[in-house]
Design a protein around this motif. Structure first.
Motif, mmCIF file in Angstrom:
data_model
loop_
_atom_site.group_PDB
_atom_site.id
_atom_site.type_symbol
_atom_site.label_atom_id
_atom_site.label_comp_id
_atom_site.label_asym_id
_atom_site.label_seq_id
_atom_site.Cartn_x
_atom_site.Cartn_y
_atom_site.Cartn_z
ATOM 1 N N ALA A 3 0.825 -1.209 0.000
ATOM 2 C CA ALA A 3 0.000 0.000 0.000
ATOM 3 C C ALA A 3 0.862 1.263 0.000
ATOM 4 O O ALA A 3 0.534 2.241 -0.681
ATOM 5 N N GLN A 4 1.963 1.259 0.726
ATOM 6 C CA GLN A 4 2.779 2.470 0.846
ATOM 7 C C GLN A 4 3.441 2.876 -0.470
ATOM 8 O O GLN A 4 3.289 4.027 -0.900
ATOM 9 N N PRO A 5 4.177 1.981 -1.167
ATOM 10 C CA PRO A 5 4.768 2.420 -2.445
ATOM 11 C C PRO A 5 3.707 2.756 -3.491
ATOM 12 O O PRO A 5 3.918 3.648 -4.323
ATOM 13 N N ALA A 6 2.571 2.055 -3.467
ATOM 14 C CA ALA A 6 1.500 2.376 -4.419
ATOM 15 C C ALA A 6 0.952 3.763 -4.142
ATOM 16 O O ALA A 6 0.772 4.575 -5.064
ATOM 17 N N ALA A 7 0.694 4.048 -2.863
ATOM 18 C CA ALA A 7 0.175 5.374 -2.494
ATOM 19 C C ALA A 7 1.185 6.462 -2.831
ATOM 20 O O ALA A 7 0.812 7.543 -3.312
ATOM 21 N N SER A 8 2.463 6.189 -2.601
ATOM 22 C CA SER A 8 3.494 7.187 -2.899
ATOM 23 C C SER A 8 3.529 7.508 -4.386
ATOM 24 O O SER A 8 3.651 8.673 -4.788
ATOM 25 N N ALA A 9 3.398 6.471 -5.224
ATOM 26 C CA ALA A 9 3.403 6.692 -6.671
ATOM 27 C C ALA A 9 2.199 7.511 -7.108
ATOM 28 O O ALA A 9 2.303 8.401 -7.958
ATOM 29 N N LEU A 10 1.058 7.243 -6.526
ATOM 30 C CA LEU A 10 -0.163 7.974 -6.871
ATOM 31 C C LEU A 10 -0.088 9.428 -6.399
ATOM 32 O O LEU A 10 -0.480 10.351 -7.117
ATOM 33 N N ARG A 11 0.440 9.632 -5.195
ATOM 34 C CA ARG A 11 0.566 11.009 -4.678
ATOM 35 C C ARG A 11 1.589 11.799 -5.486
ATOM 36 O O ARG A 11 1.404 12.997 -5.734
ATOM 37 N N ALA A 12 2.670 11.118 -5.896
ATOM 38 C CA ALA A 12 3.686 11.806 -6.700
ATOM 39 C C ALA A 12 3.113 12.286 -8.027
ATOM 40 O O ALA A 12 3.606 13.262 -8.612
ATOM 41 N N ALA A 13 2.058 11.626 -8.481
ATOM 42 C CA ALA A 13 1.405 12.021 -9.737
ATOM 43 C C ALA A 13 0.340 13.093 -9.519
ATOM 44 O O ALA A 13 -0.317 13.507 -10.471
ATOM 45 N N GLY A 14 0.169 13.518 -8.260
ATOM 46 C CA GLY A 14 -0.749 14.606 -7.970
ATOM 47 C C GLY A 14 -2.108 14.202 -7.433
ATOM 48 O O GLY A 14 -2.997 15.051 -7.278
ATOM 49 N N PHE A 15 -2.280 12.928 -7.109
ATOM 50 C CA PHE A 15 -3.568 12.474 -6.590
ATOM 51 C C PHE A 15 -3.607 12.550 -5.072
ATOM 52 O O PHE A 15 -2.601 12.322 -4.393
ATOM 53 N N SER A 16 -4.769 12.858 -4.550
ATOM 54 C CA SER A 16 -5.029 12.771 -3.123
ATOM 55 C C SER A 16 -5.519 11.366 -2.837
ATOM 56 O O SER A 16 -6.495 10.905 -3.438
ATOM 57 N N VAL A 17 -4.840 10.659 -1.943
ATOM 58 C CA VAL A 17 -5.112 9.241 -1.720
ATOM 59 C C VAL A 17 -5.685 9.021 -0.334
ATOM 60 O O VAL A 17 -5.099 9.424 0.677
ATOM 61 N N ARG A 18 -6.839 8.373 -0.298
ATOM 62 C CA ARG A 18 -7.463 7.975 0.959
ATOM 63 C C ARG A 18 -7.417 6.460 1.037
ATOM 64 O O ARG A 18 -7.682 5.768 0.043
ATOM 65 N N THR A 19 -7.062 5.914 2.190
ATOM 66 C CA THR A 19 -6.954 4.468 2.364
ATOM 67 C C THR A 19 -8.165 3.929 3.118
ATOM 68 O O THR A 19 -8.563 4.489 4.136
ATOM 69 N N VAL A 20 -8.729 2.837 2.601
ATOM 70 C CA VAL A 20 -9.868 2.184 3.229
ATOM 71 C C VAL A 20 -9.451 0.787 3.676
ATOM 72 O O VAL A 20 -8.971 -0.011 2.879
ATOM 73 N N LEU A 21 -9.601 0.547 4.977
ATOM 74 C CA LEU A 21 -9.407 -0.779 5.554
ATOM 75 C C LEU A 21 -10.726 -1.198 6.196
ATOM 76 O O LEU A 21 -11.655 -0.395 6.310
#
Length: 295
Positions: free
Chosen positions: A22-40
């Protein structure tokens, strides 16, 4: 499209790979300018409620992090909506991600590819299989293959493709073909069969191409019927599913239909690696049932 997207995470997928991915995926998405919310979620039911709430609230995409089981759960949140689905595939099988052309067990690369696809509008509609209120993207399995799946799910070691190879060997000793009744749209077929696989996608079990000609956009299932094989024949033919060449064997028949009912006594059906319950089961191919993000 909103720049806020949702990561739908299974922390236990692949013995913890879901949480780590989840962390590297979220980092890649945020680096592209997306706001990322995590759902567990506390469990699958709670996670599904939360994912559906994110979809209803207008998230720009639901990105499932895990394996085929997590993808199947995510489908229950997005199927029939206009919210696109992306996959960070880090489970055991990852067959849905393979069908979509997404990286497998490379969360950062998958995150970058999904981010780029979202920004460039590479979103497409694909078909889904539906059984009751359950959806599947790859294959509905029954017979020998569902018993292999059941045994594989109980095995803690090894992982990946080797697990299913060993499970197959373990099931060979006691398996016998069973009488099936198969309805394909308006035609009925009765046959002794080793397995019947209803494919929206082409593979299951980590790359077994049981329905190699399946097309995610044609509105039809490919139905692979393996007839009354001996153990020797099955042992010789079944490994060929990794290349998809088993369909050339005279004991194998491939049929196509938009609606399929399979019935057999004492057989359980699995879809996307998850148990659906005992046969009979009715499946329909829903054209354009989900939007997906991909290369």
């Amino acid at each position: 499209m909103t720049s806020e997207i949702t990561l739908f995470v299974n922390p236990t997928a692949g013995r913890g790979r879901g949480a780590r991915a989840a962390q590297p995926a979220a980092s890649a998405l945020r680096a592209a300018g997306f706001s990322v919310r995590t759902v567990l979620g506390e469990d699958a039911a709670d996670a599904l409620v939360r994912a559906r709430a994110a979809v209803e609230a207008g998230t720009g995409a639901l990105i499932a992090v895990g394996g085929d089981g997590m993808a199947a759960l995510a489908l229950r949140a997005v199927a029939g909506t206009r919210t696109p689905l992306g996959l960070i595939a880090v489970g055991t099988g990852n067959d849905f991600a393979r069908a979509l052309g997404l990286p497998v067990r490379e969360p950062a690369a998958a995150g970058r590819m999904i981010a780029d696809a979202l920004k460039c509008g590479r979103i497409r509609d694909i078909d889904l299989g539906q059984v009751g209120d359950r959806w599947f993207g790859t294959v509905l399995a029954s017979g020998f293959d569902s018993r292999v799946n059941d045994r594989g799910n109980r095995m803690r070691w090894p992982t990946g493709r080797l697990k299913y190879d060993l499970a197959m060997i373990g099931e060979l000793a006691g398996f016998r073909p069973v009488p099936y009744r198969i309805r394909l749209d308006d035609e009925v077929l009765e046959a002794e069969a080793t397995l019947v696989a209803v494919g929206n996608g082409s593979s299951y079990g980590g790359g077994m191409r049981i329905c190699p000609g399946a097309d995610l956009t044609d509105g039809l299932f490919d139905v692979t019927v393996v007839g009354d094989c001996s153990r020797t024949t099955l042992l010789r033919v079944f490994p060929r599913v990794y290349r998809g060449t088993h369909v050339d064997h005279p004991k194998v028949t491939v049929l196509r239909a938009a609606r399929v009912e399979i019935a057999a006594e004492g057989v359980t059906g699995y879809a996307d690696g998850e148990p659906l319950g005992p046969l009979p089961l009715n499946a329909r191919c829903v054209r354009g049932g989900v939007r997906v993000v991909g290369p």
